[in-house]
Motif scaffolding. Sequence first.
Motif, PDB file in Angstrom:
ATOM      1  N   ILE A 152       0.869  -1.176   0.000  1.00  0.00           N
ATOM      2  CA  ILE A 152       0.000   0.000   0.000  1.00  0.00           C
ATOM      3  C   ILE A 152       0.902   1.220   0.000  1.00  0.00           C
ATOM      4  N   ASP A 153       0.970   1.907  -1.122  1.00  0.00           N
ATOM      5  CA  ASP A 153       1.904   3.011  -1.295  1.00  0.00           C
ATOM      6  C   ASP A 153       1.123   4.326  -1.364  1.00  0.00           C
ATOM      7  N   LEU A 154       1.296   5.164  -0.340  1.00  0.00           N
ATOM      8  CA  LEU A 154       0.588   6.448  -0.255  1.00  0.00           C
ATOM      9  C   LEU A 154       1.575   7.611  -0.318  1.00  0.00           C
ATOM     10  N   ARG A 155       2.724   7.368  -0.948  1.00  0.00           N
ATOM     11  CA  ARG A 155       3.762   8.400  -0.978  1.00  0.00           C
ATOM     12  C   ARG A 155       3.535   9.441  -2.055  1.00  0.00           C
ATOM     13  N   GLN A 156       2.812   9.087  -3.101  1.00  0.00           N
ATOM     14  CA  GLN A 156       2.546  10.057  -4.167  1.00  0.00           C
ATOM     15  C   GLN A 156       1.325  10.878  -3.800  1.00  0.00           C
ATOM     16  N   GLU A 157       1.376  12.164  -4.066  1.00  0.00           N
ATOM     17  CA  GLU A 157       0.320  13.098  -3.695  1.00  0.00           C
ATOM     18  C   GLU A 157      -1.059  12.598  -4.108  1.00  0.00           C
ATOM     19  N   SER A 158      -1.931  12.418  -3.105  1.00  0.00           N
ATOM     20  CA  SER A 158      -3.354  12.123  -3.317  1.00  0.00           C
ATOM     21  C   SER A 158      -3.588  10.888  -4.185  1.00  0.00           C
ATOM     22  N   THR A 159      -2.695   9.899  -4.071  1.00  0.00           N
ATOM     23  CA  THR A 159      -2.801   8.685  -4.879  1.00  0.00           C
ATOM     24  C   THR A 159      -2.708   7.449  -3.994  1.00  0.00           C
ATOM     25  N   VAL A 160      -3.625   6.519  -4.206  1.00  0.00           N
ATOM     26  CA  VAL A 160      -3.554   5.216  -3.568  1.00  0.00           C
ATOM     27  C   VAL A 160      -2.984   4.241  -4.590  1.00  0.00           C
ATOM     28  N   LYS A 161      -1.860   3.626  -4.247  1.00  0.00           N
ATOM     29  CA  LYS A 161      -1.233   2.631  -5.122  1.00  0.00           C
ATOM     30  C   LYS A 161      -1.215   1.302  -4.393  1.00  0.00           C
ATOM     31  N   LEU A 162      -1.740   0.274  -5.047  1.00  0.00           N
ATOM     32  CA  LEU A 162      -1.804  -1.070  -4.479  1.00  0.00           C
ATOM     33  C   LEU A 162      -1.055  -2.023  -5.396  1.00  0.00           C
ATOM     34  N   VAL A 163      -0.203  -2.857  -4.838  1.00  0.00           N
ATOM     35  CA  VAL A 163       0.552  -3.833  -5.629  1.00  0.00           C
ATOM     36  C   VAL A 163       0.456  -5.187  -4.934  1.00  0.00           C
ATOM     37  N   ALA A 164      -0.076  -6.168  -5.656  1.00  0.00           N
ATOM     38  CA  ALA A 164      -0.190  -7.528  -5.131  1.00  0.00           C
ATOM     39  C   ALA A 164      -0.238  -8.485  -6.312  1.00  0.00           C
ATOM     40  N   PRO A 165       0.039  -9.765  -6.069  1.00  0.00           N
ATOM     41  CA  PRO A 165      -0.040 -10.729  -7.171  1.00  0.00           C
ATOM     42  C   PRO A 165      -1.416 -10.709  -7.830  1.00  0.00           C
ATOM     43  N   SER A 166      -1.426 -10.737  -9.145  1.00  0.00           N
ATOM     44  CA  SER A 166      -2.692 -10.670  -9.875  1.00  0.00           C
ATOM     45  C   SER A 166      -3.368 -12.040  -9.858  1.00  0.00           C
ATOM     46  N   SER A 167      -4.721 -12.000 -10.007  1.00  0.00           N
ATOM     47  CA  SER A 167      -5.504 -10.788 -10.062  1.00  0.00           C
ATOM     48  C   SER A 167      -6.374 -10.716  -8.816  1.00  0.00           C
ATOM     49  N   TYR A 168      -6.804  -9.514  -8.457  1.00  0.00           N
ATOM     50  CA  TYR A 168      -7.625  -9.335  -7.266  1.00  0.00           C
ATOM     51  C   TYR A 168      -8.574  -8.160  -7.495  1.00  0.00           C
ATOM     52  N   PRO A 169      -9.764  -8.224  -6.918  1.00  0.00           N
ATOM     53  CA  PRO A 169     -10.700  -7.110  -7.036  1.00  0.00           C
ATOM     54  C   PRO A 169     -10.344  -5.982  -6.068  1.00  0.00           C
TER      55      PRO A 169
END
Length: 255
Positions: A152-169
């Motif tokens: 869960i990467d919240l370092r970029q301004e006003s952006t939620v970034k999620l990275v996990a093995p595909s695929s997921y809802p």
Amino acid sequence: MAEYEGMTVTSDVKSGNMVFEPILEEGVFRFDCSADDRNAAFPSLSFVNPKDRETPIMTTDKAPSFTPTFECVLGQQIVNLQLPAGTSFYGTGEVSGQLERTGKRVFTWNTDSWGYGPGTTSLYQSHPWVLAVLPNGETLGVLADTTKRCEIDLRQESTVKLVAPSSYPVVIFGPFPSATDVLISLSHAVGTVYMPPKWSLGYHQCRWSYDSDARVREIARTFREKGIPCDVLWMDIDYMNGFRCFTFDQACSPQ
């Protein structure tokens, strides 16, 4: 060609806007990379009734206010949700540090963090969940419905970034007028906790650990002498015989 975590990738890369369908109730949307990914997704372990995630509701024609984008690289599904400038973030599960998570990066990959500090981002529970408060006060929730390791990467301004093995809802709740409204909607999906007993809401004294039952009794007596309310005294692992669960060391056992 794409670049991810310093690696150049020349294989095929899927990317674009995620597809959505309304689920559960008004204002809640499920997002997938494609209809095929939706059909291939593992059953939900987040929803108390997994069918609620699989069943679209037909009583609304509203579109989501925000649509995430995705990119699939090397078996990883990278989701980005861009929100208005000035959005602040909360949630992300059991993580040390400040309540606000804006600017943080968290991994749902947990360890026995006995010596954790303000910078420890993996403690004892995983909750791939972000609560986003928009500049106008409205609030939305973002759930990555996966049990796998998730960044869960919240370092970029006003952006939620999620990275996990595909695929997921990805399930988005809102935006709703307040954080309370979002959490009520979330509770309709994941359920609520049982009402705890009254004693469990009081002060609990715990440390690692007490050497003997006499020391525990001394601690309890001191609380009473000083008039400090204390409902529970917890012992860690020193009372065990060789640190084995369900055993008591002879020196620590009650007399």
